[in-house]
Structure formats: structure tokens, C-alpha cells
Scaffold this motif. Sequence first.
Motif, PDB file in Angstrom:
ATOM      1  N   UNK A   1       0.834  -1.209   0.000  1.00 63.20           N
ATOM      2  CA  UNK A   1       0.000   0.000   0.000  1.00 63.20           C
ATOM      3  C   UNK A   1       0.868   1.259   0.000  1.00 63.20           C
ATOM      4  N   UNK A   2       1.989   1.229   0.699  1.00 61.44           N
ATOM      5  CA  UNK A   2       2.912   2.374   0.690  1.00 61.44           C
ATOM      6  C   UNK A   2       3.595   2.508  -0.664  1.00 61.44           C
ATOM      7  N   UNK A   3       4.007   1.386  -1.218  1.00 60.15           N
ATOM      8  CA  UNK A   3       4.709   1.398  -2.499  1.00 60.15           C
ATOM      9  C   UNK A   3       3.817   1.901  -3.628  1.00 60.15           C
ATOM     10  N   UNK A   4       2.566   1.431  -3.655  1.00 57.22           N
ATOM     11  CA  UNK A   4       1.633   1.810  -4.714  1.00 57.22           C
ATOM     12  C   UNK A   4       0.840   3.076  -4.382  1.00 57.22           C
ATOM     13  N   UNK A   5       0.992   3.551  -3.164  1.00 60.79           N
ATOM     14  CA  UNK A   5       0.318   4.766  -2.696  1.00 60.79           C
ATOM     15  C   UNK A   5      -1.196   4.663  -2.822  1.00 60.79           C
ATOM     16  N   UNK A   6      -1.708   3.545  -2.328  1.00 59.96           N
ATOM     17  CA  UNK A   6      -3.160   3.328  -2.284  1.00 59.96           C
ATOM     18  C   UNK A   6      -3.515   2.775  -0.901  1.00 59.96           C
ATOM     19  N   UNK A   7      -4.797   2.815  -0.583  1.00 59.17           N
ATOM     20  CA  UNK A   7      -5.283   2.288   0.696  1.00 59.17           C
ATOM     21  C   UNK A   7      -5.139   0.766   0.719  1.00 59.17           C
ATOM     22  N   UNK A   8      -5.026   0.210   1.919  1.00 62.23           N
ATOM     23  CA  UNK A   8      -4.956  -1.246   2.063  1.00 62.23           C
ATOM     24  C   UNK A   8      -6.230  -1.898   1.546  1.00 62.23           C
ATOM     25  N   UNK A   9      -7.348  -1.232   1.739  1.00 68.53           N
ATOM     26  CA  UNK A   9      -8.629  -1.752   1.267  1.00 68.53           C
ATOM     27  C   UNK A   9      -8.600  -1.951  -0.257  1.00 68.53           C
TER      28      UNK A   9
END
Length: 101
Positions: free
Chosen positions: A56-64
Amino acid sequence: MSYVEEPFDKWQKQLLDSLARMEGKLDRLLVLREQTIDTTVHPPLKPEYLDIIDISKLLKVEQKTIYNWVSSGKIPYLKANGRLLFRRKEIDEMLRKQTAE
């Protein structure tokens, strides 16, 4: 007359021989002590497997969002002990394909 010039008994000669052997061993230990080897373990710069937080940090998106992608098959993953893991190589390849399009 010094003690070296005096005749030695058998036990005195054995004691001196033993001391000479110990001195040799100590000398070898001192040499080994100076020859230090770096035995620290360094983790790889890029870990081979990433967890959901790393992705999620790498892709810059929410875990959901990652969970939604997993359930829809949009992102390659592995499941180990109930945890979602992602191969770094596959994620990097997926990102390269997206930027090429």
C-alpha cells in the motif's frame, strides 16, 4: 648464577615447556583477535516479499484497495500463514507494464 643456568629437575622442564606452549597459543590468539571479520547480517535493499502494508505504501493506495485487487485478481499474491504476501519481482514487473501503457 641465574636460574636458567642451574640444572633443572624434570618437573621444572615440563613447567617451562608448558609455559612456552601457552605463550605460543596466546600469541596466536592475539593475531586472531586483530583479524576481525565482519559477521553482521545486512538485510537486502529490496526485500523479496512484501506484505500488505509495504504494498500500500509502495503503490500509494489504501490497504482496502489492495484487498479489492487481490479478490478481483488484478495483483499477483501468495498466501502464507493467513497473510497476504507479494513478490517484489512481480510487483515491479506489474508497475513497468502499467507505465509502458
